[in-house]
Scaffold this active site. Sequence first.
Site, PDB file in Angstrom:
ATOM      1  N   MET A   1      86.088 -35.111  86.961  1.00 51.66           N
ATOM      2  CA  MET A   1      85.147 -34.792  85.875  1.00 51.66           C
ATOM      3  C   MET A   1      84.591 -36.095  85.281  1.00 51.66           C
ATOM      4  SD  MET A   1      85.902 -32.445  82.557  1.00 51.66           S
ATOM      5  CE  MET A   1      86.600 -31.098  83.501  1.00 51.66           C
TER       6      MET A   1
ATOM      7  N   GLY B   1      84.813 -37.639  76.434  1.00 53.37           N
ATOM      8  CA  GLY B   1      85.460 -36.452  75.875  1.00 53.37           C
ATOM      9  C   GLY B   1      84.519 -35.292  75.604  1.00 53.37           C
ATOM     10  N   ARG B   2      83.289 -35.364  76.092  1.00 55.24           N
ATOM     11  CA  ARG B   2      82.357 -34.237  76.059  1.00 55.24           C
ATOM     12  C   ARG B   2      81.720 -33.956  74.705  1.00 55.24           C
ATOM     13  NH1 ARG B   2      81.635 -31.521  81.296  1.00 55.24           N
ATOM     14  NH2 ARG B   2      82.532 -33.244  82.429  1.00 55.24           N
ATOM     15  N   LEU B   3      82.132 -34.641  73.668  1.00 56.96           N
ATOM     16  CA  LEU B   3      81.410 -34.453  72.403  1.00 56.96           C
ATOM     17  C   LEU B   3      80.262 -35.458  72.400  1.00 56.96           C
ATOM     18  CD1 LEU B   3      84.100 -33.616  69.699  1.00 56.96           C
ATOM     19  CD2 LEU B   3      82.497 -32.106  70.845  1.00 56.96           C
ATOM     20  N   HIS B   4      79.248 -35.094  73.155  1.00 58.79           N
ATOM     21  CA  HIS B   4      78.124 -36.004  73.376  1.00 58.79           C
ATOM     22  C   HIS B   4      77.252 -36.097  72.125  1.00 58.79           C
ATOM     23  CE1 HIS B   4      79.602 -35.597  77.358  1.00 58.79           C
ATOM     24  NE2 HIS B   4      79.260 -34.326  77.434  1.00 58.79           N
TER      25      HIS B   4
END
Length: 206
Positions: free
Chosen positions: A1, A184-187
């Site tokens: 990922m 961590g995907r908190l873009h």
Amino acid sequence: MAQFTKNPPLNESDLPPVPRALLERWLADAVAAPMQEPTAMTLATVGADGTPSARIVLFKGFHEDGLTFYTNYESHKGLDLAANAKVALVFWWDKLERQVRIEGRAQKLPEEVSRRYFYQRIRDSQLGAITSRQSQVVATREELDARLDANEARYQGADIPFPTFWGGYSVTPALVEFWQGRHGRLHDRLQYRSKGAGWIIERLEP
Ligand SMILES: Cc1cc2nc3c(=O)[nH]c(=O)nc-3n(C[C@H](O)[C@H](O)[C@H](O)COP(=O)(O)O)c2cc1C
């Protein structure tokens, strides 16, 4: 990922008051990256019957704060735009983990601007533009090649006539979203929304 870590976070305090300034910076970063087609953008249009359609075109600079691209006015996209000027544009720069989404309205560039650009292009591109009935069904590849050969012979030693069915559009943005990948995907998503003569800046949840 994939974990997006290539660029520093995008903070409200880093943003210029107008989106064009940040877009120019991000385009320059993409050109410098380098990337095969840093100016490629997806253009989405909507037909008269409400059917959406999307394809890649190349960004060719700004015209009065609008983003320009060139195409055939009688193509699928050209017919869509004649019926409905509302468009969406998307840039995706994978090496930079950045996306820009734009919503706005497209209008044709003045003919003299398109004409100037047409004659800056190499002759093969000019011949391609006058030869292709873009988006029409053609029976065979040979038919297309024969039409190109005929145009080459016809205009040998002469200027290619400017095709009035070909030219540029300028997309005036009403919404511009800058997306920066973060660990961590908190873009980060920061959006400029046009209001009156200015812009409102808002953060969107990722
Ligand atoms: C990298 C790339 C750049 C392209 N640039 C343009 C362009 O600037 N103008 C254009 O008309 N088509 C361009 N095309 C072709 C379009 O994607 C599309 O096939 C063509 O415009 C016909 O679309 P339409 O039938 O929806 O009108 C490009 C395609 C690719 C893959």
